[in-house]
Design a protein around this motif. Structure first.
Motif, PDB file in Angstrom:
ATOM      1  N   LEU A  97       0.839  -1.192   0.000  1.00 55.48           N
ATOM      2  CA  LEU A  97       0.000   0.000   0.000  1.00 55.48           C
ATOM      3  C   LEU A  97       0.880   1.250   0.000  1.00 55.48           C
ATOM      4  O   LEU A  97       1.930   1.277   0.657  1.00 55.48           O
ATOM      5  CB  LEU A  97      -0.907   0.009   1.229  1.00 55.48           C
ATOM      6  CG  LEU A  97      -2.054  -1.003   1.260  1.00 55.48           C
ATOM      7  CD1 LEU A  97      -2.879  -0.795   2.527  1.00 55.48           C
ATOM      8  CD2 LEU A  97      -2.951  -0.862   0.045  1.00 55.48           C
ATOM      9  N   ASP A  98       0.439   2.272  -0.698  1.00 53.61           N
ATOM     10  CA  ASP A  98       1.164   3.530  -0.774  1.00 53.61           C
ATOM     11  C   ASP A  98       0.819   4.388   0.442  1.00 53.61           C
ATOM     12  O   ASP A  98      -0.337   4.745   0.652  1.00 53.61           O
ATOM     13  CB  ASP A  98       0.778   4.261  -2.066  1.00 53.61           C
ATOM     14  CG  ASP A  98       1.499   5.591  -2.210  1.00 53.61           C
ATOM     15  OD1 ASP A  98       2.437   5.853  -1.423  1.00 53.61           O
ATOM     16  OD2 ASP A  98       1.139   6.370  -3.117  1.00 53.61           O
ATOM     17  N   ILE A  99       1.825   4.699   1.241  1.00 51.22           N
ATOM     18  CA  ILE A  99       1.612   5.560   2.411  1.00 51.22           C
ATOM     19  C   ILE A  99       2.550   6.764   2.340  1.00 51.22           C
ATOM     20  O   ILE A  99       2.938   7.329   3.361  1.00 51.22           O
ATOM     21  CB  ILE A  99       1.816   4.794   3.733  1.00 51.22           C
ATOM     22  CG1 ILE A  99       3.177   4.098   3.768  1.00 51.22           C
ATOM     23  CG2 ILE A  99       0.707   3.785   3.942  1.00 51.22           C
ATOM     24  CD1 ILE A  99       3.501   3.452   5.111  1.00 51.22           C
ATOM     25  N   SER A 100       2.914   7.145   1.116  1.00 49.26           N
ATOM     26  CA  SER A 100       3.914   8.199   0.930  1.00 49.26           C
ATOM     27  C   SER A 100       3.331   9.555   0.554  1.00 49.26           C
ATOM     28  O   SER A 100       4.083  10.489   0.296  1.00 49.26           O
ATOM     29  CB  SER A 100       4.909   7.772  -0.165  1.00 49.26           C
ATOM     30  OG  SER A 100       4.245   7.626  -1.422  1.00 49.26           O
ATOM     31  N   TYR A 166      -6.751   6.981   8.351  1.00 53.31           N
ATOM     32  CA  TYR A 166      -7.360   5.812   7.729  1.00 53.31           C
ATOM     33  C   TYR A 166      -8.027   6.183   6.396  1.00 53.31           C
ATOM     34  O   TYR A 166      -7.915   5.452   5.400  1.00 53.31           O
ATOM     35  CB  TYR A 166      -8.380   5.169   8.679  1.00 53.31           C
ATOM     36  CG  TYR A 166      -7.819   4.892  10.064  1.00 53.31           C
ATOM     37  CD1 TYR A 166      -6.488   4.525  10.245  1.00 53.31           C
ATOM     38  CD2 TYR A 166      -8.607   5.032  11.212  1.00 53.31           C
ATOM     39  CE1 TYR A 166      -5.968   4.297  11.511  1.00 53.31           C
ATOM     40  CE2 TYR A 166      -8.091   4.800  12.482  1.00 53.31           C
ATOM     41  CZ  TYR A 166      -6.769   4.441  12.631  1.00 53.31           C
ATOM     42  OH  TYR A 166      -6.250   4.217  13.886  1.00 53.31           O
ATOM     43  N   GLY A 167      -8.688   7.323   6.382  1.00 53.34           N
ATOM     44  CA  GLY A 167      -9.335   7.770   5.146  1.00 53.34           C
ATOM     45  C   GLY A 167      -8.321   8.136   4.078  1.00 53.34           C
ATOM     46  O   GLY A 167      -8.510   7.816   2.892  1.00 53.34           O
ATOM     47  N   GLU A 168      -7.233   8.789   4.458  1.00 53.04           N
ATOM     48  CA  GLU A 168      -6.227   9.216   3.484  1.00 53.04           C
ATOM     49  C   GLU A 168      -5.508   8.022   2.858  1.00 53.04           C
ATOM     50  O   GLU A 168      -5.211   8.028   1.659  1.00 53.04           O
ATOM     51  CB  GLU A 168      -5.202  10.145   4.150  1.00 53.04           C
ATOM     52  CG  GLU A 168      -5.711  11.545   4.431  1.00 53.04           C
ATOM     53  CD  GLU A 168      -6.042  12.309   3.154  1.00 53.04           C
ATOM     54  OE1 GLU A 168      -5.511  11.959   2.091  1.00 53.04           O
ATOM     55  OE2 GLU A 168      -6.836  13.257   3.233  1.00 53.04           O
ATOM     56  N   ILE A 169      -5.220   7.001   3.646  1.00 51.09           N
ATOM     57  CA  ILE A 169      -4.559   5.819   3.087  1.00 51.09           C
ATOM     58  C   ILE A 169      -5.476   5.145   2.066  1.00 51.09           C
ATOM     59  O   ILE A 169      -5.030   4.733   0.997  1.00 51.09           O
ATOM     60  CB  ILE A 169      -4.164   4.827   4.198  1.00 51.09           C
ATOM     61  CG1 ILE A 169      -3.115   5.444   5.117  1.00 51.09           C
ATOM     62  CG2 ILE A 169      -3.620   3.522   3.594  1.00 51.09           C
ATOM     63  CD1 ILE A 169      -2.757   4.584   6.310  1.00 51.09           C
ATOM     64  N   ALA A 170      -6.756   5.039   2.408  1.00 48.34           N
ATOM     65  CA  ALA A 170      -7.712   4.432   1.479  1.00 48.34           C
ATOM     66  C   ALA A 170      -7.782   5.233   0.177  1.00 48.34           C
ATOM     67  O   ALA A 170      -7.730   4.671  -0.923  1.00 48.34           O
ATOM     68  CB  ALA A 170      -9.091   4.345   2.135  1.00 48.34           C
ATOM     69  N   ARG A 171      -7.881   6.557   0.291  1.00 46.87           N
ATOM     70  CA  ARG A 171      -7.980   7.389  -0.913  1.00 46.87           C
ATOM     71  C   ARG A 171      -6.684   7.381  -1.718  1.00 46.87           C
ATOM     72  O   ARG A 171      -6.712   7.370  -2.953  1.00 46.87           O
ATOM     73  CB  ARG A 171      -8.356   8.820  -0.514  1.00 46.87           C
ATOM     74  CG  ARG A 171      -9.831   8.985  -0.142  1.00 46.87           C
ATOM     75  CD  ARG A 171     -10.198  10.434   0.048  1.00 46.87           C
ATOM     76  NE  ARG A 171      -9.628  10.979   1.272  1.00 46.87           N
ATOM     77  CZ  ARG A 171     -10.203  10.889   2.460  1.00 46.87           C
ATOM     78  NH1 ARG A 171     -11.351  10.256   2.605  1.00 46.87           N
ATOM     79  NH2 ARG A 171      -9.625  11.431   3.533  1.00 46.87           N
ATOM     80  N   ALA A 172      -5.536   7.404  -1.015  1.00 48.91           N
ATOM     81  CA  ALA A 172      -4.249   7.420  -1.712  1.00 48.91           C
ATOM     82  C   ALA A 172      -4.051   6.169  -2.557  1.00 48.91           C
ATOM     83  O   ALA A 172      -3.296   6.184  -3.534  1.00 48.91           O
ATOM     84  CB  ALA A 172      -3.108   7.553  -0.703  1.00 48.91           C
ATOM     85  N   ASN A 173      -4.717   5.084  -2.187  1.00 50.03           N
ATOM     86  CA  ASN A 173      -4.591   3.825  -2.924  1.00 50.03           C
ATOM     87  C   ASN A 173      -5.774   3.560  -3.849  1.00 50.03           C
ATOM     88  O   ASN A 173      -5.927   2.456  -4.373  1.00 50.03           O
ATOM     89  CB  ASN A 173      -4.400   2.666  -1.942  1.00 50.03           C
ATOM     90  CG  ASN A 173      -3.022   2.688  -1.303  1.00 50.03           C
ATOM     91  OD1 ASN A 173      -2.070   2.162  -1.861  1.00 50.03           O
ATOM     92  ND2 ASN A 173      -2.914   3.329  -0.140  1.00 50.03           N
ATOM     93  N   GLY A 174      -6.608   4.585  -4.046  1.00 54.96           N
ATOM     94  CA  GLY A 174      -7.693   4.483  -5.011  1.00 54.96           C
ATOM     95  C   GLY A 174      -8.871   3.644  -4.578  1.00 54.96           C
ATOM     96  O   GLY A 174      -9.695   3.250  -5.398  1.00 54.96           O
ATOM     97  N   HIS A 175      -8.972   3.360  -3.272  1.00 52.88           N
ATOM     98  CA  HIS A 175     -10.075   2.541  -2.769  1.00 52.88           C
ATOM     99  C   HIS A 175     -10.638   3.151  -1.491  1.00 52.88           C
ATOM    100  O   HIS A 175     -10.396   2.635  -0.394  1.00 52.88           O
ATOM    101  CB  HIS A 175      -9.605   1.108  -2.507  1.00 52.88           C
ATOM    102  CG  HIS A 175      -9.362   0.305  -3.736  1.00 52.88           C
ATOM    103  ND1 HIS A 175     -10.363  -0.334  -4.426  1.00 52.88           N
ATOM    104  CD2 HIS A 175      -8.203   0.075  -4.422  1.00 52.88           C
ATOM    105  CE1 HIS A 175      -9.849  -0.953  -5.471  1.00 52.88           C
ATOM    106  NE2 HIS A 175      -8.547  -0.710  -5.504  1.00 52.88           N
ATOM    107  N   PRO A 176     -11.404   4.224  -1.592  1.00 51.34           N
ATOM    108  CA  PRO A 176     -11.981   4.822  -0.390  1.00 51.34           C
ATOM    109  C   PRO A 176     -12.853   3.856   0.400  1.00 51.34           C
ATOM    110  O   PRO A 176     -13.047   4.036   1.605  1.00 51.34           O
ATOM    111  CB  PRO A 176     -12.791   6.008  -0.934  1.00 51.34           C
ATOM    112  CG  PRO A 176     -12.979   5.727  -2.394  1.00 51.34           C
ATOM    113  CD  PRO A 176     -11.778   4.961  -2.813  1.00 51.34           C
TER     114      PRO A 176
END
Length: 211
Positions: A97-100, A166-176
Motif C-alpha cells: 500500500l502507498d503511504i507516501s 485511515y481515510g487518506e490511506i484508502a484514498r491514496a490507494n484508489g479505494h476509499p
C-alpha cells in the motif's frame, strides 16, 4: 424437433450458469478483495514511526494467548484471514500500500510530535487504546486536575488525526471503500505493538492491560 429444441435449451442454460459463476467470481475478486497483509505492513510502518519504535531492535511485547483470543474477536480479524485463502496468487503479488502521500506524511508527523506528550499517560494507564483504532481516557484520576483539559484536547486531536489517516490511506490507494477495513487493521496492530503495561479495549469495550 422437440428433442433438438430441448437439447438447445439445456445447452443455453449450461452456458448461462457458467457465465453467472464467472461473473460472481469476478465480483468477489473486485469488490471483496482487501490486501490484508499489505495493510498490516503499512500499519506497522506508521505505528513504528509514530511511537519511535525500532522494528529490528525493539519488537513489540509478545501477545499472550488470552490477549490473542481477545484480538481475534475484534471486528474484521477473522474475515481478513479468510481473504488470505480466497485471493489468487496473482492478486497476492500486488505491491505494498502507498503511504507516501503528503497528506499522510503530515498526519504521521503530527502524531509523532503528540506522542511525546501522550506517552506518560499511556504508561500510567490514564489513557488507552480503543477497539476501533482510537484513543480514550481510561482513568481520569491518574491525570492531575490542572492537566485534564489539556489531555482531553490531546486525545481529541489525536483521534482526528487517526480518523483522517485511515481515510487518506484508502484514498491514496484508489479505494476509499477500504477505510473501514484499514481502521480494523490499525486497531489490531496498535494493540499488538503496544508495550507491556499499556491498556486497551477488547471487542466488548472492556479495558484490559497488556502483559
Amino acid at each position: 424437433m422437440n428433442l433438438i429444441r430441448e437439447h438447445a435449451m439445456k445447452k443455453r442454460l449450461r452456458w448461462s450458469s457458467l457465465l453467472a459463476v464467472i461473473g460472481l467470481a469476478a465480483c468477489v475478486t473486485i469488490n471483496i478483495y482487501f490486501p490484508a497483509a499489505a495493510a498490516e505492513k503499512a500499519a506497522d510502518k506508521i505505528i513504528e514511526d509514530v511511537w519511535e519504535q525500532d522494528a529490528t531492535t525493539t519488537p513489540a511485547a509478545p501477545t499472550s494467548p488470552a490477549e490473542q483470543e481477545e484480538l481475534s474477536s475484534l471486528p474484521g480479524f477473522a474475515w481478513s484471514r479468510v481473504l488470505d485463502f480466497l485471493i489468487t496468487p496473482v492478486v497476492a503479488a500486488e505491491p505494498n500500500l502507498d503511504i507516501s502521500s503528503l497528506a499522510i506524511k503530515r498526519i504521521t508527523v503530527s502524531m509523532e510530535r503528540r506522542y511525546r506528550e501522550l506517552k506518560p499517560y499511556f504508561q500510567s494507564g490514564a489513557i488507552g487504546l480503543t477497539h476501533d483504532g482510537l484513543v480514550a481516557m481510561r482513568k481520569a484520576q491518574e491525570v492531575p486536575l490542572r492537566d485534564r483539559t489539556q489531555v482531553n484536547q490531546l486525545l481529541a486531536t489525536e483521534n482526528n488525526d487517526r480518523n483522517a489517516l485511515y481515510g487518506e490511506i484508502a484514498r491514496a490507494n484508489g479505494h476509499p471503500e477500504w477505510e473501514a477495513q484499514l481502521r480494523e487493521t490499525f486497531a489490531r496492530r496498535w494493540i499488538q505493538k503496544a508495550p507491556s503495561g499499556w491498556w486497551y479495549q477488547n471487542a466488548q469495550g472492556q479495558w484490559a492491560q497488556k502483559r
